[in-house]
Design an enzyme around this catalytic site. Structure first.
Site, PDB file in Angstrom:
ATOM      1  NE  ARG A  11      -3.883  -2.073   2.399  1.00  0.00           N
ATOM      2  CZ  ARG A  11      -5.000  -2.137   1.668  1.00  0.00           C
ATOM      3  NH1 ARG A  11      -5.285  -1.155   0.824  1.00  0.00           N
ATOM      4  NH2 ARG A  11      -5.807  -3.164   1.774  1.00  0.00           N
ATOM      5  N   GLY A  12       0.371   2.320  -0.578  1.00  0.00           N
ATOM      6  CA  GLY A  12       1.128   3.563  -0.611  1.00  0.00           C
ATOM      7  C   GLY A  12       2.337   3.449  -1.528  1.00  0.00           C
ATOM      8  N   GLY A  34      -7.182  -0.929  -6.694  1.00  0.00           N
ATOM      9  CA  GLY A  34      -8.453  -0.304  -6.370  1.00  0.00           C
ATOM     10  C   GLY A  34      -8.515   1.168  -6.706  1.00  0.00           C
ATOM     11  N   GLY A  56      -7.798   3.940  -5.052  1.00  0.00           N
ATOM     12  CA  GLY A  56      -6.593   4.712  -4.769  1.00  0.00           C
ATOM     13  C   GLY A  56      -5.494   4.441  -5.770  1.00  0.00           C
ATOM     14  CB  THR A  86     -12.330  -3.113  -4.997  1.00  0.00           C
ATOM     15  OG1 THR A  86     -13.003  -3.152  -3.740  1.00  0.00           O
ATOM     16  CG2 THR A  86     -13.345  -2.832  -6.097  1.00  0.00           C
ATOM     17  CG  ASP A  91     -14.739  -4.230   0.129  1.00  0.00           C
ATOM     18  OD1 ASP A  91     -14.646  -5.426   0.482  1.00  0.00           O
ATOM     19  OD2 ASP A  91     -14.223  -3.293   0.757  1.00  0.00           O
ATOM     20  CD  GLU A 109     -13.711  -4.879   6.128  1.00  0.00           C
ATOM     21  OE1 GLU A 109     -12.818  -5.112   6.959  1.00  0.00           O
ATOM     22  OE2 GLU A 109     -13.519  -4.866   4.901  1.00  0.00           O
ATOM     23  NE  ARG A 151      -7.314  -9.542   2.243  1.00  0.00           N
ATOM     24  CZ  ARG A 151      -6.629  -8.418   2.403  1.00  0.00           C
ATOM     25  NH1 ARG A 151      -7.267  -7.288   2.574  1.00  0.00           N
ATOM     26  NH2 ARG A 151      -5.308  -8.425   2.405  1.00  0.00           N
TER      27      ARG A 151
END
Length: 527
Positions: A216-217, A241, A243, A270, A272, A371, A431
């Site tokens: 991430r990032g 996703g 981002g 994603t 989700d 969640e 996942r």
């Protein structure tokens, strides 16, 4: 300035088709076939430009053609900022795979409607460019140096997308030079790469996770583009996703600013299913299918004891699609709690009241909770917790454990009832699994659509199905808002009818919730 013109006559007259008209010198954009244009037949009225998009919406009306409200949300093309870029015949013309296809290439006239249910005499609405191979490409196969990167959290199907991009480039277009960027965006400038060939990726679709690793990032636009230049990369495939897709848009903008012949293609990821515009995200079907195992286990546990209550926590930070679809598919769930639908615990019509009622009726019950649901309640017990991960996402508090304890305390201390709680959290198990058959097929279509688009010179785009037809979509469209469950839609009504659970809301609450959600979406639309 390029104006997008579309005439409804194209449906009955093939000589009239969508094209780009240059208002300065009346030359046609090289992306489209030459057309005879008579300006006397048209009255052009500009409408509105989406934030720095290549599209300017225009409506066409005159005595012959009525304005039908057709709007094409186009994606950038390399020739927009490199007008002298040469094109070449598509190698698929000689492909055995496409030899018997009735229509090998997608026409420049083909578009996909965002909305297919319309009222009579209403505007035709927004359309996207249809995905697929084009007659001309803007890269020579032996000059292509492509790279693939995966960013963000895990999701079933990532490895299938990687495999099919590699195989699509190699088998369809004869590209041999493909790099895998390891470890997400930061892998670009930490020089972690691996060479990808069909043999290397042959069986990776059978594994969960990502063959290229992720993080991430780590997004630094200038560093990334500098490294892309240094390595001589001219096609970039970015899997991630919203981002990650915002990062892809920044990379495209920097590439355009520097005038580089580099195609940037995004593949939205994603679990989700919260990516806007597209029908669904890859891995979603697999997640719903795997969630059934957890729900079934909770049901077996709950019905095997006196007053058994099984709670299953599923993914869904801001969107409750997995919880909703898993509940509908299962038929063993008594109550589904999602972020979009506030609920309350105590009092008449509250969750505790419903649980007691259902236990009296059936002797057991199963609750599915996303969640992101009920975070405002959990936060009251844990004040001051407001941390974020490297991607900027707010770290969620554990609604599952909190709800389990609250139910246990209420019935043992307040109602003086004996209940048996069973809590299951299968998040990381879901996942980490490989994608199922449905998602494998879907991932193949996504990957091949991205390859076709990049080879055809499109850039700064993402791919996905819109009303079951794959299309090229401006990245800004899939990142401008989060796709969430609409409480006023029929699907949520179907769930309430299936579980016979209370909605916990009245009509005014739903209206206020929709307004608040719209405002929040606008406020959160930042890169």
């Amino acid at each position: 300035m390029d104006l997008l013109i579309h005439s409804p006559l194209s449906r009955s007259s093939p000589s009239l088709s969508p094209f780009l008209f240059n208002s300065k010198n009346t030359t046609l954009n090289p992306v489209f076939h030459s057309l005879n244009f008579d300006s006397r037949n048209f009255q052009i009225k500009l409408l509105v430009s989406r934030q720095n998009h290549q599209l300017i919406r225009a409506q066409v009306s005159d005595q012959i053609v009525n304005d039908d409200g057709f709007v094409l949300e186009d994606v950038p093309h390399l020739t927009n900022f490199l007008p002298d870029l040469p094109s070449y015949p598509n190698p698929l013309q000689k492909s055995q795979a496409y030899a018997i296809v009735k229509k090998t290439f997608v026409s420049s006239e083909d578009s996909v409607a965002q909305n297919i249910v319309v009222q009579k005499d209403t505007p035709r609405g927004v359309h996207f460019r249809r995905a697929g191979p084009r007659e001309k490409v803007y890269f020579k196969s032996d000059e292509v140096r492509a790279c693939i990167v995966t960013c963000g959290g895990l999701c079933p199907g990532i490895n299938t997308v990687i495999r099919e991009i590699v195989c699509g480039l190699n088998y369809m277009y004869g590209v041999d030079n493909i790099l895998g960027i390891e470890g997400g965006y930061k892998g670009f400038y930490s020089r972690n790469t691996t060479t990808l060939t069909p043999k290397v990726v042959n069986d990776i679709h059978k594994r969960g996770g990502t063959f290229l690793c992720t993080s991430r990032g780590g997004h630094d636009t200038n560093k990334i583009v500098d490294n892309i230049q240094d390595r001589g990369i001219n096609q970039v495939y970015i899997i991630g996703g919203d981002g990650t897709q915002r990062g892809a848009a920044l990379i495209y903008k920097e590439v355009e600013k520097r005038g580089l012949p580099i195609a940037v293609a995004g593949i939205p990821k994603t679990i989700d299913n919260d990516i806007a515009v597209i029908d669904k995200s890859f891995g979603f079907d697999t997640a719903v299918e795997e969630a059934q195992r957890a729900i079934n286990a909770a049901h077996v546990e709950a019905e095997s004891v006196e007053n058994g209550v099984g709670i299953v926590k599923l993914m869904g930070r801001y969107s409750g699609f997995i919880a909703m679809f898993a509940t509908l598919a299962s038929r063993d769930v008594d109550c589904c709690l999602i972020p979009e639908s506030p609920f309350y615990l105590e009092g008449r019509g509250g969750l505790f009241d419903f649980i007691e009622q259902r236990l009296k009726e059936n002797g057991h019950m199963v609750i599915v909770v996303a969640e992101g649901a009920g975070q405002e309640y959990v936060a009251q017990n844990m004040p001051g917790v407001d941390e974020k991960d490297a991607s900027g996402n707010r770290l969620l508090l554990d609604i599952g454990l909190w709800l389990t304890q609250k139910i246990k305390d209420h019935f043992s201390k307040v109602r003086k009832m004996t209940i048996n709680m069973k809590y299951i959290d299968p998040t990381y198990m879901i996942r980490a699994i490989p994608s199922n058959a449905s998602d494998n097929i879907y991932c193949t279509l996504l990957a091949q659509s991205a390859v076709h688009g990049a080879m055809a010179g499109y850039t700064g785009f993402t791919v996905g199905p819109v009303n079951s037809r794959h299309a090229y979509i401006p990245i800004a469209r899939v990142t401008e808002a989060t796709n969430t469950v609409k409480l006023t839609d029929r699907m949520w009504a179907r769930l309430l009818a299936s579980t016979n659970q209370p909605s916990f809301l009245n009509s005014s609450d739903v209206l206020q919730n929709d307004i608040t959600g719209a405002i929040n979406s606008m406020n959160s639309n930042s890169i």
